[in-house]
Design a protein around this motif. Sequence first.
Motif, PDB file in Angstrom:
ATOM      1  N   GLU A   1       8.784  -5.431  -8.773  1.00 38.46           N
ATOM      2  CA  GLU A   1       8.795  -4.126  -8.088  1.00 38.46           C
ATOM      3  C   GLU A   1       9.060  -4.304  -6.595  1.00 38.46           C
ATOM      4  OE1 GLU A   1       5.769  -1.154  -8.994  1.00 38.46           O
ATOM      5  OE2 GLU A   1       5.151  -2.382 -10.706  1.00 38.46           O
ATOM      6  N   ALA A   2       8.510  -5.360  -6.032  1.00 37.41           N
ATOM      7  CA  ALA A   2       8.720  -5.609  -4.599  1.00 37.41           C
ATOM      8  C   ALA A   2      10.197  -5.830  -4.291  1.00 37.41           C
ATOM      9  CB  ALA A   2       7.895  -6.825  -4.163  1.00 37.41           C
ATOM     10  N   THR A   3      10.902  -6.427  -5.228  1.00 35.43           N
ATOM     11  CA  THR A   3      12.340  -6.675  -4.969  1.00 35.43           C
ATOM     12  C   THR A   3      13.100  -5.365  -4.807  1.00 35.43           C
ATOM     13  OG1 THR A   3      12.979  -6.733  -7.311  1.00 35.43           O
ATOM     14  CG2 THR A   3      12.328  -8.833  -6.296  1.00 35.43           C
ATOM     15  N   GLU A   4      12.628  -4.311  -5.462  1.00 30.18           N
ATOM     16  CA  GLU A   4      13.301  -3.018  -5.317  1.00 30.18           C
ATOM     17  C   GLU A   4      13.080  -2.444  -3.918  1.00 30.18           C
ATOM     18  OE1 GLU A   4      12.023  -0.647  -8.682  1.00 30.18           O
ATOM     19  OE2 GLU A   4      12.521  -2.311 -10.034  1.00 30.18           O
ATOM     20  N   ILE A   5      11.835  -2.607  -3.422  1.00 27.41           N
ATOM     21  CA  ILE A   5      11.550  -2.168  -2.043  1.00 27.41           C
ATOM     22  C   ILE A   5      12.440  -2.925  -1.061  1.00 27.41           C
ATOM     23  CG2 ILE A   5       9.771  -2.069  -0.233  1.00 27.41           C
ATOM     24  CD1 ILE A   5       7.659  -2.001  -2.525  1.00 27.41           C
ATOM     25  N   LEU A   6      12.527  -4.227  -1.298  1.00 30.70           N
ATOM     26  CA  LEU A   6      13.314  -5.074  -0.383  1.00 30.70           C
ATOM     27  C   LEU A   6      14.807  -4.767  -0.501  1.00 30.70           C
ATOM     28  CD1 LEU A   6      11.350  -8.374  -0.998  1.00 30.70           C
ATOM     29  CD2 LEU A   6      11.393  -7.090   1.148  1.00 30.70           C
ATOM     30  N   ALA A   7      15.252  -4.552  -1.718  1.00 28.69           N
ATOM     31  CA  ALA A   7      16.686  -4.280  -1.934  1.00 28.69           C
ATOM     32  C   ALA A   7      17.113  -3.012  -1.211  1.00 28.69           C
ATOM     33  CB  ALA A   7      16.980  -4.168  -3.434  1.00 28.69           C
ATOM     34  N   ALA A   8      16.201  -2.041  -1.148  1.00 33.73           N
ATOM     35  CA  ALA A   8      16.518  -0.786  -0.451  1.00 33.73           C
ATOM     36  C   ALA A   8      16.781  -1.038   1.031  1.00 33.73           C
ATOM     37  CB  ALA A   8      15.364   0.198  -0.624  1.00 33.73           C
ATOM     38  N   GLU A   9      16.267  -2.168   1.514  1.00 36.82           N
ATOM     39  CA  GLU A   9      16.507  -2.515   2.923  1.00 36.82           C
ATOM     40  C   GLU A   9      17.546  -3.622   3.052  1.00 36.82           C
ATOM     41  OE1 GLU A   9      12.853  -2.975   5.156  1.00 36.82           O
ATOM     42  OE2 GLU A   9      11.784  -1.763   3.677  1.00 36.82           O
ATOM     43  N   GLY A  10      18.241  -3.863   1.945  1.00 37.82           N
ATOM     44  CA  GLY A  10      19.320  -4.845   1.989  1.00 37.82           C
ATOM     45  C   GLY A  10      18.865  -6.289   1.877  1.00 37.82           C
ATOM     46  N   ILE A  11      17.635  -6.491   1.422  1.00 38.91           N
ATOM     47  CA  ILE A  11      17.110  -7.865   1.287  1.00 38.91           C
ATOM     48  C   ILE A  11      17.122  -8.246  -0.191  1.00 38.91           C
ATOM     49  CG2 ILE A  11      15.097  -9.353   1.654  1.00 38.91           C
ATOM     50  CD1 ILE A  11      14.241  -7.178   3.826  1.00 38.91           C
TER      51      ILE A  11
ATOM     52  N   LYS B   1      -6.542  -2.226  -2.438  1.00 42.90           N
ATOM     53  CA  LYS B   1      -7.494  -2.618  -1.394  1.00 42.90           C
ATOM     54  C   LYS B   1      -7.417  -4.106  -1.067  1.00 42.90           C
ATOM     55  CE  LYS B   1     -12.311  -2.600   0.006  1.00 42.90           C
ATOM     56  NZ  LYS B   1     -13.654  -2.023  -0.137  1.00 42.90           N
ATOM     57  N   TYR B   2      -7.166  -4.914  -2.098  1.00 44.98           N
ATOM     58  CA  TYR B   2      -7.169  -6.367  -1.881  1.00 44.98           C
ATOM     59  C   TYR B   2      -5.769  -6.940  -1.639  1.00 44.98           C
ATOM     60  CZ  TYR B   2     -12.119  -6.209  -2.608  1.00 44.98           C
ATOM     61  OH  TYR B   2     -13.450  -5.937  -2.446  1.00 44.98           O
ATOM     62  N   GLY B   3      -4.813  -6.056  -1.417  1.00 47.69           N
ATOM     63  CA  GLY B   3      -3.510  -6.524  -0.932  1.00 47.69           C
ATOM     64  C   GLY B   3      -2.618  -7.146  -1.982  1.00 47.69           C
ATOM     65  N   LEU B   4      -2.666  -6.599  -3.208  1.00 45.80           N
ATOM     66  CA  LEU B   4      -1.912  -7.220  -4.303  1.00 45.80           C
ATOM     67  C   LEU B   4      -0.860  -6.293  -4.915  1.00 45.80           C
ATOM     68  CD1 LEU B   4      -5.020  -8.890  -6.009  1.00 45.80           C
ATOM     69  CD2 LEU B   4      -3.340 -10.015  -4.545  1.00 45.80           C
ATOM     70  N   GLN B   5      -0.440  -5.284  -4.177  1.00 48.69           N
ATOM     71  CA  GLN B   5       0.573  -4.362  -4.698  1.00 48.69           C
ATOM     72  C   GLN B   5       1.971  -4.775  -4.223  1.00 48.69           C
ATOM     73  OE1 GLN B   5      -0.012  -2.554  -7.062  1.00 48.69           O
ATOM     74  NE2 GLN B   5      -1.708  -1.113  -6.871  1.00 48.69           N
ATOM     75  N   PRO B   6       2.995  -4.234  -4.879  1.00 48.23           N
ATOM     76  CA  PRO B   6       4.366  -4.616  -4.494  1.00 48.23           C
ATOM     77  C   PRO B   6       4.636  -4.468  -2.997  1.00 48.23           C
ATOM     78  CG  PRO B   6       4.408  -3.377  -6.539  1.00 48.23           C
ATOM     79  CD  PRO B   6       2.987  -3.353  -6.075  1.00 48.23           C
ATOM     80  N   HIS B   7       4.096  -3.416  -2.381  1.00 43.08           N
ATOM     81  CA  HIS B   7       4.416  -3.260  -0.956  1.00 43.08           C
ATOM     82  C   HIS B   7       3.785  -4.342  -0.103  1.00 43.08           C
ATOM     83  CE1 HIS B   7       0.562  -1.506   0.567  1.00 43.08           C
ATOM     84  NE2 HIS B   7       0.438  -1.014  -0.652  1.00 43.08           N
ATOM     85  N   HIS B   8       2.678  -4.909  -0.572  1.00 40.75           N
ATOM     86  CA  HIS B   8       2.088  -6.043   0.154  1.00 40.75           C
ATOM     87  C   HIS B   8       2.996  -7.271   0.060  1.00 40.75           C
ATOM     88  CE1 HIS B   8      -1.669  -3.676  -0.882  1.00 40.75           C
ATOM     89  NE2 HIS B   8      -1.779  -3.803   0.436  1.00 40.75           N
ATOM     90  N   ILE B   9       3.538  -7.478  -1.136  1.00 41.25           N
ATOM     91  CA  ILE B   9       4.453  -8.625  -1.309  1.00 41.25           C
ATOM     92  C   ILE B   9       5.696  -8.418  -0.445  1.00 41.25           C
ATOM     93  CG2 ILE B   9       5.871  -9.915  -2.952  1.00 41.25           C
ATOM     94  CD1 ILE B   9       3.873  -9.029  -5.160  1.00 41.25           C
ATOM     95  N   ALA B  10       6.212  -7.195  -0.457  1.00 44.10           N
ATOM     96  CA  ALA B  10       7.414  -6.897   0.338  1.00 44.10           C
ATOM     97  C   ALA B  10       7.130  -7.112   1.825  1.00 44.10           C
ATOM     98  CB  ALA B  10       7.871  -5.461   0.068  1.00 44.10           C
ATOM     99  N   ALA B  11       5.953  -6.696   2.266  1.00 38.57           N
ATOM    100  CA  ALA B  11       5.606  -6.870   3.688  1.00 38.57           C
ATOM    101  C   ALA B  11       5.514  -8.346   4.044  1.00 38.57           C
ATOM    102  CB  ALA B  11       4.288  -6.151   3.993  1.00 38.57           C
ATOM    103  N   ALA B  12       4.915  -9.129   3.141  1.00 41.97           N
ATOM    104  CA  ALA B  12       4.823 -10.573   3.391  1.00 41.97           C
ATOM    105  C   ALA B  12       6.216 -11.183   3.472  1.00 41.97           C
ATOM    106  CB  ALA B  12       4.010 -11.243   2.276  1.00 41.97           C
TER     107      ALA B  12
END
Lengths: 277, 309
Positions: free
Chosen positions: B206-216, B293-304
């Motif tokens: 799922e994180a890859t989709e967030i990143l792909a939207a930004e061209g990553i 809360k513990y930072g394990l969602q796709p957006h946390h991975i994308a941010a990292a």
Amino acid sequence: MEKTTDISRLKEIARQIRIDILESTFAAGSGHPGGSMSAVEVIVALYWSEMNHRPDEPHWPDRDRFVLSKGHACPVLYAALARAGYFAVKELKNLRKLGSFLQGHTDMLKTPGVDFSAGSLGMGLSFANGVALAARLDKKDYRTYVMLGDGEVQEGQIWEAAMTAPHRKLDNVCAILDYNKLQIDGFNKDIKGLEPIDEKWAAFGWHVIRIDGHDFEAIFKALDSARTTKGKPTIIIADTLKGKGVSFMENQAGFHGRCLKPDEMEKAREELKEVLK
Amino acid sequence: MPETAATRDAYGKTLERMGERYPEIVALDADLSESTRTIWFAKKFPERFFQMGIAEQDMIATAAGLASAGKVPFASSFAIFASRAWEQVRNLLCRAEINVNLCLTHTGISVGEDGASAQALEDIAAFRVLPNMRIIVPADDIETVGVIEFLAADRNGPTYVRLGRSKTPRIHAQDYKFVFGKASVPREGKDIAIIACGVMVGKAMEATEILAAEGIEARVINMSTIKPIDADTIIAASKEIGKIVTAEEHSIIGGLGGAVAEVLAENAPCSMKRVGTRDTFGESGTPDELLEKYGLQPHHIAAAAKSLL
């Protein structure tokens, strides 16, 4: 191998094994002679009479198993295995040495005839139950003998396993408690008392037999009773003496985990020239 | 995301099926058979199932005895409760190289409402340090099937299989073939590598989709075998991409992130971020609330990932 129920012959084997225990730990410069000496007669009775086993085929699938749960007493097991023919007696002097197949505590991967890797107390009865369950599934009639230390039964896992065996009606399990009353820091009764030990095991559903663990006739009678008792496991509570057979070692906690000094070894050799009364 | 199933369900079904193929398979449980799904095996093969009661140490050492006499045991409980038998695992299973399959469920923070006492977040670290231990963390139900089929036939354990309670998105196609010790790459990418295990593989996808939207363009590596780890795939990612994020539903200490860092530090150092719980216990809550809360969602991975670019 030689099998016998001749008491005088068994006493001679026991005498030899006591010397082996002291010589091997003396050569090692460390080890646990006290709790090995207390277990000699039971182990001799098992290997020279009771158990079906093949020294030339240690992994024979139908062998009776011996699980030494009090793994620190391995000097007595190693001596018995050597004298029974599993490996050369001269190997005993390599006990605890680098590269030796006679480790400071038992290792089933290294030593021919050893069925259980022990050293950390409390696990052997569970393991024996597992072997016995496998035997039952396979419709095999081999039996599993497991020797427990008295201090060892302070471990909670022993009582987990003590519940499992009667629940599963494992009459192919025979436990033997080497009840020499001593553990490293002193007498059981001062550390965490076990009594009433017979009643505890009986209350858990075991067939309990209490004997003098140095009396071959009593041991054989108990093993017969265990073998013919159906529907429940048996525990033989063997009253023994730590350091049995050498006057200055008997009933001394100090010889739990130290070998003899040269002068003590001389005295012990002298005392062990004759079989025990 | 595509359809979802819990890895414990796939375990239970496959164990039952393997029980038919291999009569030497036995199963043990410590009063959690309904939850771990060994109950399905138990119903089909009652004589080969051993309910051990609430006695995990006894269960594991009994399994060792069964294995020593020719059986192929699968022993289950919640991961954290079986972890109390760590020393039985060390001194018996690992030291004596006894083939017991520890298939432990309810791992990670997504256990949810039961709270911190039931949420195993340290188990990979605790078992990874043991010689002879193998550790597998399947990413979805398809991979779990492959893992259990592999273990039913392969007899070179001990092995710890880390399973989850909650439904997990399906990552793999039906024809996916699990290969022990080899990572798979469910998504290719050139800008960042995300090495994940278990439920976090789905989160990484799922994180890859967030990143792909930004061209990553992110590569996702499913490191389902944590021990022995697939060092070649990690080193290749470092050399080809040079930026690595790890993602696990486990402490960042000693788990997947630790294992990847060990490989990188000695072979191919590169910039790296670890996503996982940060030296903390969990708490009660819904799985989604806790993952947030513990930072394990796709957006946390994308941010990292973005922090490394």
